[in-house]
Design a protein around this motif. Structure first.
Motif, PDB file in Angstrom:
ATOM      1  N   LEU A 217       0.824  -1.215   0.000  1.00  0.00           N
ATOM      2  CA  LEU A 217       0.000   0.000   0.000  1.00  0.00           C
ATOM      3  C   LEU A 217       0.854   1.259   0.000  1.00  0.00           C
ATOM      4  CD1 LEU A 217      -2.776  -0.991   2.564  1.00  0.00           C
ATOM      5  CD2 LEU A 217      -2.934  -0.963   0.068  1.00  0.00           C
ATOM      6  N   GLY A 218       2.146   1.078  -0.006  1.00  0.00           N
ATOM      7  CA  GLY A 218       3.035   2.230   0.004  1.00  0.00           C
ATOM      8  C   GLY A 218       3.401   2.717   1.389  1.00  0.00           C
ATOM      9  N   ASN A 219       2.926   2.032   2.425  1.00  0.00           N
ATOM     10  CA  ASN A 219       3.330   2.396   3.779  1.00  0.00           C
ATOM     11  C   ASN A 219       4.797   2.013   3.974  1.00  0.00           C
ATOM     12  OD1 ASN A 219       0.633   3.188   4.816  1.00  0.00           O
ATOM     13  ND2 ASN A 219       0.180   1.044   4.380  1.00  0.00           N
ATOM     14  N   SER A 220       5.519   2.847   4.711  1.00  0.00           N
ATOM     15  CA  SER A 220       6.946   2.576   4.903  1.00  0.00           C
ATOM     16  C   SER A 220       7.328   2.748   6.373  1.00  0.00           C
ATOM     17  CB  SER A 220       7.793   3.498   4.024  1.00  0.00           C
ATOM     18  OG  SER A 220       7.638   4.854   4.440  1.00  0.00           O
ATOM     19  N   LYS A 221       8.394   2.032   6.760  1.00  0.00           N
ATOM     20  CA  LYS A 221       8.905   2.109   8.131  1.00  0.00           C
ATOM     21  C   LYS A 221      10.429   1.964   8.076  1.00  0.00           C
ATOM     22  CE  LYS A 221       8.102   2.206  12.613  1.00  0.00           C
ATOM     23  NZ  LYS A 221       7.360   3.289  13.285  1.00  0.00           N
ATOM     24  N   LYS A 222      11.121   2.955   8.695  1.00  0.00           N
ATOM     25  CA  LYS A 222      12.575   2.908   8.711  1.00  0.00           C
ATOM     26  C   LYS A 222      13.082   2.374  10.037  1.00  0.00           C
ATOM     27  CE  LYS A 222      13.865   6.571   5.432  1.00  0.00           C
ATOM     28  NZ  LYS A 222      14.578   7.854   5.288  1.00  0.00           N
ATOM     29  N   LYS A 223      14.239   1.737   9.982  1.00  0.00           N
ATOM     30  CA  LYS A 223      14.905   1.293  11.204  1.00  0.00           C
ATOM     31  C   LYS A 223      16.406   1.513  11.031  1.00  0.00           C
ATOM     32  CE  LYS A 223      15.177  -2.476  14.537  1.00  0.00           C
ATOM     33  NZ  LYS A 223      14.752  -3.852  14.858  1.00  0.00           N
ATOM     34  N   TYR A 224      17.010   2.047  12.122  1.00  0.00           N
ATOM     35  CA  TYR A 224      18.439   2.336  12.072  1.00  0.00           C
ATOM     36  C   TYR A 224      19.193   1.333  12.937  1.00  0.00           C
ATOM     37  CZ  TYR A 224      17.071   6.705   9.879  1.00  0.00           C
ATOM     38  OH  TYR A 224      16.546   7.630   9.033  1.00  0.00           O
ATOM     39  N   LEU A 225      20.242   0.786  12.373  1.00  0.00           N
ATOM     40  CA  LEU A 225      21.061  -0.211  13.055  1.00  0.00           C
ATOM     41  C   LEU A 225      22.493   0.315  13.163  1.00  0.00           C
ATOM     42  CD1 LEU A 225      19.800  -3.280  10.987  1.00  0.00           C
ATOM     43  CD2 LEU A 225      18.904  -2.480  13.176  1.00  0.00           C
ATOM     44  N   THR A 226      23.184  -0.103  14.210  1.00  0.00           N
ATOM     45  CA  THR A 226      24.564   0.344  14.431  1.00  0.00           C
ATOM     46  C   THR A 226      25.525  -0.826  14.244  1.00  0.00           C
ATOM     47  OG1 THR A 226      23.837   2.045  15.986  1.00  0.00           O
ATOM     48  CG2 THR A 226      26.151   1.398  16.072  1.00  0.00           C
ATOM     49  N   LEU A 227      26.526  -0.605  13.419  1.00  0.00           N
ATOM     50  CA  LEU A 227      27.538  -1.620  13.141  1.00  0.00           C
ATOM     51  C   LEU A 227      28.907  -1.053  13.516  1.00  0.00           C
ATOM     52  CD1 LEU A 227      28.454  -4.317  11.808  1.00  0.00           C
ATOM     53  CD2 LEU A 227      28.632  -3.048   9.656  1.00  0.00           C
ATOM     54  N   ASN A 228      29.635  -1.789  14.355  1.00  0.00           N
ATOM     55  CA  ASN A 228      30.999  -1.396  14.702  1.00  0.00           C
ATOM     56  C   ASN A 228      31.971  -2.124  13.785  1.00  0.00           C
ATOM     57  OD1 ASN A 228      30.616   0.422  16.884  1.00  0.00           O
ATOM     58  ND2 ASN A 228      30.045  -1.313  18.172  1.00  0.00           N
ATOM     59  N   SER A 229      32.658  -1.352  12.967  1.00  0.00           N
ATOM     60  CA  SER A 229      33.681  -1.914  12.078  1.00  0.00           C
ATOM     61  C   SER A 229      35.026  -1.730  12.770  1.00  0.00           C
ATOM     62  CB  SER A 229      33.663  -1.196  10.733  1.00  0.00           C
ATOM     63  OG  SER A 229      34.717  -1.647   9.915  1.00  0.00           O
ATOM     64  N   LEU A 230      35.721  -2.834  13.028  1.00  0.00           N
ATOM     65  CA  LEU A 230      36.923  -2.816  13.851  1.00  0.00           C
ATOM     66  C   LEU A 230      38.171  -3.079  13.015  1.00  0.00           C
ATOM     67  CD1 LEU A 230      35.493  -5.049  16.719  1.00  0.00           C
ATOM     68  CD2 LEU A 230      35.495  -2.553  16.613  1.00  0.00           C
ATOM     69  N   ALA A 231      39.273  -2.499  13.493  1.00  0.00           N
ATOM     70  CA  ALA A 231      40.561  -2.788  12.854  1.00  0.00           C
ATOM     71  C   ALA A 231      40.957  -4.231  13.148  1.00  0.00           C
ATOM     72  CB  ALA A 231      41.633  -1.837  13.377  1.00  0.00           C
ATOM     73  N   PRO A 232      41.687  -4.886  12.252  1.00  0.00           N
ATOM     74  CA  PRO A 232      42.108  -6.276  12.507  1.00  0.00           C
ATOM     75  C   PRO A 232      42.958  -6.352  13.769  1.00  0.00           C
ATOM     76  CG  PRO A 232      42.503  -5.665  10.219  1.00  0.00           C
ATOM     77  CD  PRO A 232      42.150  -4.404  10.935  1.00  0.00           C
ATOM     78  N   VAL A 233      42.911  -7.501  14.415  1.00  0.00           N
ATOM     79  CA  VAL A 233      43.683  -7.697  15.634  1.00  0.00           C
ATOM     80  C   VAL A 233      45.173  -7.570  15.326  1.00  0.00           C
ATOM     81  CG1 VAL A 233      43.860 -10.209  15.390  1.00  0.00           C
ATOM     82  CG2 VAL A 233      43.942  -9.178  17.657  1.00  0.00           C
ATOM     83  N   ARG A 234      45.916  -6.934  16.272  1.00  0.00           N
ATOM     84  CA  ARG A 234      47.370  -6.802  16.122  1.00  0.00           C
ATOM     85  C   ARG A 234      48.036  -7.466  17.311  1.00  0.00           C
ATOM     86  NH1 ARG A 234      51.982  -3.386  16.752  1.00  0.00           N
ATOM     87  NH2 ARG A 234      50.983  -2.028  18.299  1.00  0.00           N
ATOM     88  N   ASN A 235      48.915  -8.381  17.033  1.00  0.00           N
ATOM     89  CA  ASN A 235      49.588  -9.162  18.061  1.00  0.00           C
ATOM     90  C   ASN A 235      50.731  -8.333  18.649  1.00  0.00           C
ATOM     91  OD1 ASN A 235      50.896 -11.099  19.616  1.00  0.00           O
ATOM     92  ND2 ASN A 235      50.535 -12.737  18.137  1.00  0.00           N
TER      93      ASN A 235
END
Length: 755
Positions: A217-235
């Motif tokens: 019917l053209g109804n819409s709903k937005k949702k915001y999500l949070t993503l943490n992008s991390l640097a690769p592990v360093r030994n």
């Protein structure tokens, strides 16, 4: 004419019912329109009224407007409309509009279910026709999309699960994302019907993901999500020592940064000449791992750091092993008499020559070392101690590579063991405590003690318990007689030294006196509260506060002792408190004495002593001195209970403790105490106790009948109202009154004198 047509359509039974109620007025009591058909035509009408109203949309979302287009044909024109609606789960109709001439009306349904809309059209002649319309109301569109993982390593895919419910179904999704440092959104997908979409972040920072769900019917709903992008592990692991001795542990410090921050480590090793890696430890969270070399040579160590997101980083180290420097130093003796010398010989194995040696010493119990000789090539030194004790000798051997090996040697220098024990008293009364202080000199390493006593005329030994963590042992002889206390000291090489003390134990006249009193006032069936009250009452009745001695400044020393309390029947607060303490303890109660300050009638404070006693598991304050009525300006031989088993909240108003005291929170046990004291007053003093106005009237009438003048009674009242007494004596008589508080707050002793 119109009314006639309507009545002609009624059933015979309905007409009969109308007649029973008597003509027109009876007919008006019926809701006649409910009996009409929904459409009808006047006998003179040319065309029938037609309701052509429609819903502009038959399906809407919950909370959205549905528009009804109102229209009609036929009839006499000039239409008016009434619109009603109800959902399928209820019976009651809701009015949207009444008698409107508008062409549209809006309805906003609140529930997600089927609605019925009723449109009633009425023309100018009053003709009406209804039409029912069906409206489907859908639940609100809900965006349930989620990230499969909220943390990923940059460059790795993050999966968004696309999901919605409510609305009209047939969902499409659009997904956009941006990193926190950027303003521009990047499109991942537009109008997809897929259930998942992947995003690959390029930077190590926080991303915001926007998911837009749209139904058919053209109804819409937005949702915001949070993503943490991390640097690769360093030994960042390290191995501090790259050269160790064979058999020595190499320390591996495991550490990492970046990634998810939750790290596990795997450590592998191999001889450098080998191709096969062996596992030392796998997937450990320990930050320190130890590797013990088993052969001389070079070892390769690999440390793998992994985080919870699967990011890994390896780091490699090389550790070399050498022949271990071993200190084999020794002495020519381990125990000798004080004054003799001991030779200390330095020697080593392994390492790399030449070697140098340093020598130190300390008494075993000390923490700091003293130097005998600094590093040199000297391989033997002599040691002469200053006093008998156990000594530690430390020899440090250093090779040419700077490796150091330490050895600790223990030497005992001894002299004759001497018993230096003592006791604090050689003459005591029965049940008085003697302290024995075990002590010895010249013992080797450590010393233990045995303590026992014998009684004159017997050789039987009774051992006295002694805890080595304490500086003394305690012995409390229960009977009079001649005792011998013996202390035996024994050191670690089994040398012993004995010392004995003669002690004369006399009869304890104070305890005999107290036990005699308790035998008279305490019975076997008494509980703890009853025992405390018996002691409190006996003390107040037995002795008096020495006001003359106190105010004259000539208080005898006996006033400050329990012995004086019982012997002279006079005391000050110290004597009262000490007498209560000994009576409570001899009665099997737990009690302490408290010293501090107390407020005087002038507002000053002065030194004071009182007690605390334990009953039914609770600690209470008790001040026998201040409960003695002689302390009152209006002295009368009557017991008070103002300071009997009271909590801190009462006592602290005029008492300040300066010595140790227990915290007392339990309230004064008045539910037990007051009825008991009232009963005693009635039985022992003959007082009449009045707790109600009715009891007051009865008592006064009884005094009048018996001709008592003056008469005295106890009255429980918040306010002494003499008018009540006069009224109770009717017919009235001239009388005077005197009163004062009795034992408890709210209780008064009243004396009435007839004139």
């Amino acid at each position: 004419m119109k009314r006639k047509c309507i009545l002609s359509k009624l059933t015979a039974s309905a007409i009969s019912a109308l007649m029973l109620f008597g003509g027109t007025s009876a007919a008006q009591s019926f809701n006649i329109p409910t009996l009409l058909p929904e459409t009808y035509v006047s006998a003179n009408a040319d065309t029938a009224l037609e309701n052509t109203s429609e819903l502009q949309q038959t399906v809407v979302m919950k909370g959205k407007k549905a528009v009804v287009s109102l229209s009609s044909a036929g009839g006499s024109g000039n239409y008016k409309y009434s619109v009603y609606y109800r959902r399928s789960s209820v019976i009651k109709w809701t009015t949207a509009v009444n008698d409107t001439t508008e062409q549209t009306v809006s309805i906003t349904p609140k529930y997600a279910e089927e609605y019925t809309v009723s449109v009633k059209a009425v023309d100018s002649s009053g003709k009406s026709i209804k039409k029912y319309l069906t409206l489907e109301v859908l639940p609100a569109l809900k965006n349930n999309s989620e990230l499969e993982q909220t943390k990923v390593i940059k460059g790795k895919k993050a999966v968004v699960d696309l999901d919605a419910d409510g609305g009209s179904g047939n969902y499409k999704y659009s997904v956009y994302y941006k990193r926190s440092s950027a303003a521009k959104w990047t499109t991942a997908v537009n109008d997809t019907t897929e259930q998942t979409v992947s995003i690959t972040p390029k930077y190590a920072e926080e991303y915001t993901i926007s998911v837009k769900a749209v139904d058919s019917l053209g109804n819409s709903k937005k949702k915001y999500l949070t993503l943490n992008s991390l640097a690769p592990v360093r030994n960042t692991s390290d191995v501090p020592q790259t050269t160790i001795y064979k058999g020595q542990k190499a320390v591996i410090n495991c550490s990492a940064e970046n990634g998810s921050g939750i790290y596990k480590y795997s450590v592998f090793y191999k001889l450098t000449s080998s191709k096969t890696w062996l596992t030392l430890i796998k997937d450990t969270t320990k930050s320190t791992v130890y590797f013990t070399t088993t052969a001389e040579g070079s070892y390769d160590i690999s440390v793998k750091a992994a985080d919870s997101l699967g990011s890994t980083d390896k780091k490699y180290f090389t550790v070399r092993t050498a022949s271990q420097l071993k200190n084999t130093s020794y002495t020519d003796k381990t125990i000798t008499d004080i004054g003799n010398k001991i030779n200390i010989y330095a020697s080593v194995e392994g390492g790399k020559a030449p070697y140098t040696y340093a020598y130190y010493y300390k008494v075993s119990d000390d923490t700091s070392w003293k130097k005998i000789k600094d590093y040199s090539l000297t391989e033997c030194v002599n040691f002469y101690p200053q006093s008998p004790a156990e000594y530690n000798i430390k020899v440090l051997a250093k090779d040419s590579d700077g490796n150091v090996s330490e050895k600790i040697l223990t030497i005992g220098f001894i002299s004759e063991i001497t018993n230096k024990s003592s006791i604090n008293k050689t003459s005591v009364e029965a049940d008085e405590t003697i302290r024995i202080y075990p002590r010895a000199e010249g013992y080797y390493k450590n010393v233990s003690y045995q303590i026992y006593y014998t009684v004159s005329g017997s050789t039987a030994k009774t051992y006295i318990r002694y805890d080595s963590s304490s500086s003394y042992a305690e012995f409390k002889p229960s009977k009079a007689g001649a005792y011998t206390i013996t202390v035996i000291a024994k050191d670690s090489i089994s040398r012993t030294s004995s010392k004995s003390f003669g002690v004369t134990v006399n009869k304890n006249t104070l305890y005999e006196t107290v036990d005699g009193v308790l035998a008279q006032i305490i019975t076997p069936n008494m509980n703890e509260l009853e025992k405390i009250k018996a002691i409190h009452d006996w003390m107040i009745n037995y002795a008096d506060y020495d006001k003359d001695g106190y105010y004259s400044g000539n208080t005898p020393s006996t006033d400050y002792t329990a012995e004086g309390f019982f012997a002279t029947r006079k005391a000050v607060c110290d004597g009262y408190a000490k007498a209560f303490l000994v009576m409570a303890e001899r009665a099997g109660l737990e009690a302490i004495g408290v010293e501090g300050q107390a407020s005087t009638s002038t507002g000053l404070t002065e030194p004071h002593a009182w007690n605390q006693v334990k009953a039914n598991g609770e600690w209470y304050n008790i001040d026998v001195t201040w409960d003695d009525p002689i302390m009152s300006d209006n002295y009368e031989r009557t017991l008070n209970y103002t300071y009997f088993l009271v909590p801190d909240s009462i006592l602290n108003q005029d008492h300040i403790a300066e010595s140790f005291k227990n915290t007392c929170t339990a309230p004064q046990p008045n539910d037990w105490l007051i009825p008991l004291v009232v009963e005693e007053a009635q039985q022992e003093s003959g007082y009449t106790v009045c707790t109600t106005d009715a009891e007051l009237t009865s008592a006064v009438q009884k005094f009048k009948k018996n001709g008592v003048n003056p008469f005295t009674f106890i009255w429980k009242t918040d306010t002494v109202d003499c008018n009540k007494i006069a009224q109770a004596y009717q017919p009235a008589s001239a009388m005077s009154f005197s009163w004062k508080q009795w034992k408890f707050e709210g209780y008064w002793i009243i004396t009435v004198t007839l004139k």
